[in-house]
Scaffold this active site. Structure first.
Site, PDB file in Angstrom:
ATOM      1  N   THR A  56      -6.889   0.233   3.575  1.00 53.88           N
ATOM      2  CA  THR A  56      -5.623   1.622   3.395  1.00 53.88           C
ATOM      3  C   THR A  56      -6.646   3.117   2.608  1.00 53.88           C
ATOM      4  O   THR A  56      -6.475   3.325   3.632  1.00 53.88           O
ATOM      5  CB  THR A  56      -5.343   1.236   1.722  1.00 53.88           C
ATOM      6  OG1 THR A  56      -4.555   0.181   1.805  1.00 53.88           O
ATOM      7  CG2 THR A  56      -4.216   2.542   1.926  1.00 53.88           C
ATOM      8  N   CYS A  57      -8.699   2.420   2.817  1.00 54.93           N
ATOM      9  CA  CYS A  57      -9.300   3.579   2.068  1.00 54.93           C
ATOM     10  C   CYS A  57      -9.623   4.074   3.183  1.00 54.93           C
ATOM     11  O   CYS A  57      -9.810   5.270   3.627  1.00 54.93           O
ATOM     12  CB  CYS A  57     -10.301   3.131   1.821  1.00 54.93           C
ATOM     13  SG  CYS A  57      -9.654   2.530  -0.041  1.00 54.93           S
TER      14      CYS A  57
END
Lengths: 169, 170
Positions: A56-57
């Site tokens: 996600t990051c």
């Protein structure tokens, strides 16, 4: 209790490996960044991620800032910085993988000092990510005063994302 | 208490993202590695490093192991594992940078379980690396038993834990 609008941003020490324009491939020496010293008198966008190189990051959160850091600076941000509890070598390498150069300061809060001071630190041990992980959030800090707080309420990127922060500048 | 030659290697869970030759840039699902199960019946070289992407680890320690992986396997090593206090996503990304492919399994010990179980953890808070990291070491583990252990007296250097020294210990 998490940081809120109107609070003074905590005075902590973060570490980073500075970008060296002359030697972009070098792994430079880590430096300390004292938040009050560096952020005083400036408008700072600070976004935090749970983990460098995590899906996600890496796919949803960071790219927005890479794309919009320039626009943020046009709207008055003096510094755009990313912080995580990864160490400074990892943050530097992660920044390099996006070619951020010195557009985004890649900061390390490996001891979780900033996270604890903000009330935004989590234990990632259950997922084998270690006991100190920052929540996903973004702050706008104006001369050390917090003027925007976007703490992600759930997995994913919304209030802490670059477009949301840009709109607040 | 620190682990020594002759000891049974402790059973801990590490985590890693397997290398996928068909999709070397993908980030596939992480897997658990139980040291007892994975090391049973095998000869394992386990390399502990203080920090992925850090200079000494990246330049002096790991590349010779990548270069000599085949020599190590020719001398009976079934599995080469590199572990640090970083998490498994970071280890996977570092492995890609170091071009380890499937020669070295890059595992994360972010919870510090291995460090604590072996006594080989080190507090690197002053260096900005966190309180529970692994010191620089190499262990040869034969069917679960520690057959060789080299711990770097100064973890910023690579001497007794270098690939050549490990080769001669096999």
């Amino acid at each position: 209790m998490a940081i809120k609008i109107g609070d003074i941003f905590p005075d902590t020490v973060l570490t980073y490996v500075p970008y060296d324009a002359k030697n972009p491939e070098a792994c430079g020496l880590p430096q300390q960044l004292k938040t009050h010293e560096v952020f005083r008198g400036k408008k700072v966008v600070l976004f935090a991620v749970p983990g460098a190189f995590t899906p996600t990051c890496s796919e949803e959160h960071m790219p927005g800032y890479v794309r919009l850091a320039g626009d943020m600076k046009s709207k008055g941000a003096d510094i755009v910085a990313c912080v995580a509890s990864n160490d400074q070598f990892v943050m530097h390498a992660w920044g390099k993988s996006y070619s951020v150069k010195d557009d985004i300061l890649m900061l390390s809060d490996a001891n979780g000092e900033l996270g604890s001071a903000l009330g935004l630190v989590n234990d990632g041990s259950a997922r084998r990510m270690g006991p100190i992980r920052l929540a996903r959030f973004a702050l706008i800090i104006d001369d050390l005063k917090v003027i925007y707080v976007g703490i992600e309420p759930a997995p994913g990127v919304s209030v802490s994302g670059a477009p949301a922060v840009l709109a607040k500048l | 208490m620190t682990i020594k030659v002759g000891d049974e290697f402790p059973e801990v869970q590490l985590k890693y993202v397997p290398y996928d030759a068909a999709a070397p840039n993908a980030c596939k699902g992480p897997q658990l590695l139980d040291t007892k199960k994975a090391f049973s019946g095998k000869k394992v070289v386990l390399i502990g490093v203080p920090g992925a992407f850090s200079p000494t680890c990246s330049v002096q320690h790991i590349p010779p192991y990548v270069a000599k992986a085949d020599e190590l396997k020719a001398k009976g090593v079934d599995l080469i594992v590199c572990v640090s206090g970083n998490d498994f996503f970071v280890m996977e990304a570092w492995g890609k940078q170091e071009k380890v492919a499937n020669k070295i399994l890059m595992a994360g010990d972010a919870n510090g379980d291995l460090g604590r179980a072996t006594g080989l953890s080190i507090d690197l808070s002053n260096a900005g690396l966190g309180a529970v990291r692994l010191t620089r070491f190499v262990a040869i583990i034969d069917n679960g038993k520690v057959a060789h252990l080299a711990v770097e007296p100064d973890p910023t250097e690579v001497t007794v834990t270098g690939a050549d020294k490990t080769l001669s210990a096999l």
